[in-house]
Design a protein around this motif. Structure first.
Motif, PDB file in Angstrom:
ATOM      1  N   MET A   1      22.058  -8.753  11.124  1.00  0.00           N
ATOM      2  CA  MET A   1      20.995  -9.695  10.755  1.00  0.00           C
ATOM      3  C   MET A   1      20.008  -7.480   9.970  1.00  0.00           C
ATOM      4  N   ILE A   2      19.344  -7.985   9.290  1.00  0.00           N
ATOM      5  CA  ILE A   2      18.493  -7.103   8.340  1.00  0.00           C
ATOM      6  C   ILE A   2      16.704  -7.544   8.409  1.00  0.00           C
ATOM      7  N   ILE A   3      16.094  -6.995   8.938  1.00  0.00           N
ATOM      8  CA  ILE A   3      14.191  -7.936   8.358  1.00  0.00           C
ATOM      9  C   ILE A   3      13.514  -6.270   7.790  1.00  0.00           C
ATOM     10  N   HIS A   4      13.847  -6.771   6.645  1.00  0.00           N
ATOM     11  CA  HIS A   4      13.135  -5.915   5.639  1.00  0.00           C
ATOM     12  C   HIS A   4      11.319  -5.973   6.004  1.00  0.00           C
ATOM     13  N   ASN A   5      11.154  -4.925   6.546  1.00  0.00           N
ATOM     14  CA  ASN A   5       9.451  -4.962   6.793  1.00  0.00           C
ATOM     15  C   ASN A   5       8.947  -3.557   5.648  1.00  0.00           C
ATOM     16  N   ALA A   6       9.524  -2.518   6.045  1.00  0.00           N
ATOM     17  CA  ALA A   6       9.040  -1.308   5.088  1.00  0.00           C
ATOM     18  C   ALA A   6       7.635  -1.325   3.888  1.00  0.00           C
ATOM     19  N   ALA A   7       6.872  -0.775   3.961  1.00  0.00           N
ATOM     20  CA  ALA A   7       5.850  -1.459   2.644  1.00  0.00           C
ATOM     21  C   ALA A   7       5.314  -0.010   2.403  1.00  0.00           C
ATOM     22  N   GLU A   8       4.659  -0.019   1.700  1.00  0.00           N
ATOM     23  CA  GLU A   8       3.918   0.957   1.416  1.00  0.00           C
ATOM     24  C   GLU A   8       2.263   0.222   0.686  1.00  0.00           C
ATOM     25  N   TYR A   9       1.324   1.032   0.730  1.00  0.00           N
ATOM     26  CA  TYR A   9      -0.442   0.261   0.175  1.00  0.00           C
ATOM     27  C   TYR A   9      -1.174   1.916  -0.714  1.00  0.00           C
ATOM     28  N   ARG A  10      -1.082   2.892   0.214  1.00  0.00           N
ATOM     29  CA  ARG A  10      -1.941   3.801  -0.663  1.00  0.00           C
ATOM     30  C   ARG A  10      -1.268   4.601  -0.985  1.00  0.00           C
ATOM     31  N   VAL A  11      -0.318   4.289  -2.390  1.00  0.00           N
ATOM     32  CA  VAL A  11       0.262   5.188  -2.828  1.00  0.00           C
ATOM     33  C   VAL A  11      -0.121   4.758  -4.566  1.00  0.00           C
ATOM     34  N   SER A  12       1.101   5.345  -5.525  1.00  0.00           N
ATOM     35  CA  SER A  12       1.027   5.120  -6.556  1.00  0.00           C
ATOM     36  C   SER A  12       1.710   3.766  -7.280  1.00  0.00           C
ATOM     37  N   GLY A  13       1.376   2.932  -8.319  1.00  0.00           N
ATOM     38  CA  GLY A  13       1.926   2.159  -9.298  1.00  0.00           C
ATOM     39  C   GLY A  13       3.671   2.174  -8.943  1.00  0.00           C
ATOM     40  N   PRO A  14       3.952   3.080  -9.545  1.00  0.00           N
ATOM     41  CA  PRO A  14       5.708   3.453  -9.175  1.00  0.00           C
ATOM     42  C   PRO A  14       6.629   3.379  -8.328  1.00  0.00           C
ATOM     43  N   GLU A  15       5.692   4.097  -7.326  1.00  0.00           N
ATOM     44  CA  GLU A  15       5.818   3.910  -5.736  1.00  0.00           C
ATOM     45  C   GLU A  15       6.041   3.049  -4.838  1.00  0.00           C
ATOM     46  N   PHE A  16       4.664   2.195  -5.626  1.00  0.00           N
ATOM     47  CA  PHE A  16       4.085   0.829  -4.973  1.00  0.00           C
ATOM     48  C   PHE A  16       5.377   0.352  -5.116  1.00  0.00           C
ATOM     49  N   LEU A  17       6.433  -0.424  -6.451  1.00  0.00           N
ATOM     50  CA  LEU A  17       6.791  -0.983  -6.799  1.00  0.00           C
ATOM     51  C   LEU A  17       8.049  -0.908  -6.202  1.00  0.00           C
ATOM     52  N   ASN A  18       8.417   0.713  -6.107  1.00  0.00           N
ATOM     53  CA  ASN A  18       9.678   0.780  -5.564  1.00  0.00           C
ATOM     54  C   ASN A  18      10.090   0.181  -3.804  1.00  0.00           C
ATOM     55  N   ALA A  19       8.794   1.032  -3.371  1.00  0.00           N
ATOM     56  CA  ALA A  19       8.816   0.432  -1.618  1.00  0.00           C
ATOM     57  C   ALA A  19       8.908  -1.128  -1.447  1.00  0.00           C
ATOM     58  N   ASN A  20       8.030  -1.737  -2.420  1.00  0.00           N
ATOM     59  CA  ASN A  20       7.346  -3.424  -1.770  1.00  0.00           C
ATOM     60  C   ASN A  20       8.564  -4.102  -2.127  1.00  0.00           C
ATOM     61  N   SER A  21       9.153  -3.867  -3.791  1.00  0.00           N
ATOM     62  CA  SER A  21       9.565  -4.973  -4.287  1.00  0.00           C
ATOM     63  C   SER A  21      10.741  -4.671  -4.493  1.00  0.00           C
ATOM     64  N   LEU A  22      11.622  -2.996  -5.310  1.00  0.00           N
ATOM     65  CA  LEU A  22      12.558  -3.087  -5.630  1.00  0.00           C
ATOM     66  C   LEU A  22      13.629  -2.799  -4.771  1.00  0.00           C
ATOM     67  N   SER A  23      13.533  -1.558  -3.670  1.00  0.00           N
ATOM     68  CA  SER A  23      13.677  -1.448  -2.865  1.00  0.00           C
ATOM     69  C   SER A  23      14.451  -2.560  -1.647  1.00  0.00           C
ATOM     70  N   PRO A  24      13.880  -3.665  -1.268  1.00  0.00           N
ATOM     71  CA  PRO A  24      14.361  -4.081  -0.725  1.00  0.00           C
ATOM     72  C   PRO A  24      15.121  -5.160  -1.145  1.00  0.00           C
ATOM     73  N   TYR A  25      15.312  -4.823  -2.677  1.00  0.00           N
ATOM     74  CA  TYR A  25      15.766  -6.525  -3.452  1.00  0.00           C
ATOM     75  C   TYR A  25      17.281  -5.171  -3.515  1.00  0.00           C
ATOM     76  N   LEU A  26      16.877  -4.086  -3.895  1.00  0.00           N
ATOM     77  CA  LEU A  26      18.535  -3.395  -3.834  1.00  0.00           C
ATOM     78  C   LEU A  26      19.474  -3.669  -2.763  1.00  0.00           C
ATOM     79  N   LEU A  27      18.136  -3.098  -1.480  1.00  0.00           N
ATOM     80  CA  LEU A  27      18.955  -3.319  -0.324  1.00  0.00           C
ATOM     81  C   LEU A  27      19.760  -4.480  -0.661  1.00  0.00           C
ATOM     82  N   THR A  28      18.985  -5.627  -0.242  1.00  0.00           N
ATOM     83  CA  THR A  28      19.326  -6.959  -0.587  1.00  0.00           C
ATOM     84  C   THR A  28      21.087  -7.577  -1.209  1.00  0.00           C
TER      85      THR A  28
END
Lengths: 150, 101
Positions: A1-28
Motif C-alpha cells: 500500500m502507498i499513501i501519497h501524503n507529501a505536499a508543499e505549500y510555501r514554495v515556488s509555482g514549479p516546485e508546488f506543481l512538482n511536489a503536489n501533482s506531478l510527483s504523486p502522478y509520476l510515482l503512481t
C-alpha cells in the motif's frame, strides 16, 4: 500500500506543481501498482495567501478515478486544528483490501470546490483499488473514516 | 521537531492508546512522513503492527524520523519538488518491492 501524503505549500509555482501533482502522478505511474493506493490532501495548503485554489492533488485524484470522483471532506485540520483532540487515530479505518472506503462522495470538481469553500476542513481521499483495475475500484463502498488501510 | 503541538500530542496519544491489530499486517509506504499527518499515519500504522516504510526529503529529516519512529522498516529519501529525484525514487528497491504487498 502507498499513501501519497507529501505536499508543499510555501514554495515556488514549479516546485508546488512538482511536489503536489506531478510527483504523486509520476510515482503512481512508474511503480508497480500496490494493492491499495491512497491520496491525502489537506486544505492547510490552501490557507493564507493561497486561498481560492484547491489542492492540485484533488484534481489528480479525480483524473485518476476517471469520473469516480471519490473525494472526502473531513471537518478538521490534521496539523493545526485545536479541536483535533486525539481524533486522528479514530479517523483511520482498517478494512478489507480491494474495497473502497470513503468519506462522503463529492460529485464533481465544482462540488469539490464548493465543499472546500464551505468547509474549514481537510480534504482527503482514500482509494483502494482492485488488482484487476488500476483506477476504478470494483466495488465502492462508503465508510465514515478519512483514511482507510485495507 | 517539525510538528505543531497538536500533532505532538496526537503522537503521544497514539503511542499510549493504539493497540496492535489481530489481522494480517500490510506493508505501507507513506510519502512525506517526517511530520504532520504523514508522521501520524506512520506512527498509527506502526502501533497497529504494520510494516511501514517512511519517506523523507533529505538525510536530516530521515534521521529525525528514524529517531522519532524507531519501528520503521526503512526510510527512503527523495525531494519530490524535483522530478528527477521523484523518478529515481520510483526506481528504488523499496518502491519496487512495495508492489508486492
Amino acid at each position: 500500500m502507498i499513501i501519497h501524503n507529501a505536499a508543499e505549500y510555501r514554495v515556488s509555482g514549479p516546485e508546488f506543481l512538482n511536489a503536489n501533482s506531478l510527483s504523486p502522478y509520476l510515482l503512481t505511474a512508474l511503480v508497480t501498482p500496490p494493492q491499495q493506493l491512497s491520496y491525502l490532501s489537506s486544505n492547510q495548503h490552501l490557507g493564507g495567501s493561497r486561498v481560492g485554489v484547491f489542492s492540485p492533488k484533488i484534481a489528480l485524484i479525480l483524473n485518476a478515478l476517471g469520473g469516480g470522483q471519490q473525494v472526502g471532506i473531513y471537518g478538521g485540520g490534521a496539523d493545526r486544528d485545536p479541536d483535533l483532540a486525539h481524533g486522528f487515530a479514530n479517523r483511520i479505518q482498517e478494512g478489507v483490501a480491494g474495497v473502497l472506503h470513503e468519506v462522503p462522495t463529492v460529485g464533481d470538481l465544482g462540488g469539490v470546490r464548493e465543499c472546500l469553500g464551505h468547509s474549514k476542513g481537510i480534504a482527503t481521499a482514500a482509494v483502494a483499488r482492485d488488482h484487476s483495475d488500476l483506477w476504478l475500484p470494483r466495488e465502492p463502498g462508503l465508510r465514515s473514516g478519512w483514511l482507510s488501510v485495507g | 521537531m517539525y510538528n505543531t503541538q497538536e500533532v505532538a500530542d496526537e503522537l503521544v496519544y497514539i503511542g499510549e492508546n493504539v493497540q496492535p491489530l489481530d489481522g494480517e499486517p500490510k506493508r505501507v509506504l507513506i510519502t512525506g512522513s517526517t511530520a504532520g499527518a504523514g508522521q501520524l499515519a506512520a506512527a498509527y500504522l506502526l502501533k497497529r503492527g504494520h510494516t511501514v516504510v517512511a519517506h523523507a526529503r533529505n538525510a536530516q529529516r530521515a534521521a529525525d524520523v528514524r529517531r522519532d519512529l524507531p519501528g520503521l522498516e526503512e526510510v527512503v529519501i527523495g525531494d519530490l519538488r524535483h522530478l528527477d529525484q521523484t523518478r529515481a525514487h520510483s526506481l528504488s528497491r523499496s518502491m519496487r518491492s512495495e508492489s508486492s504487498t
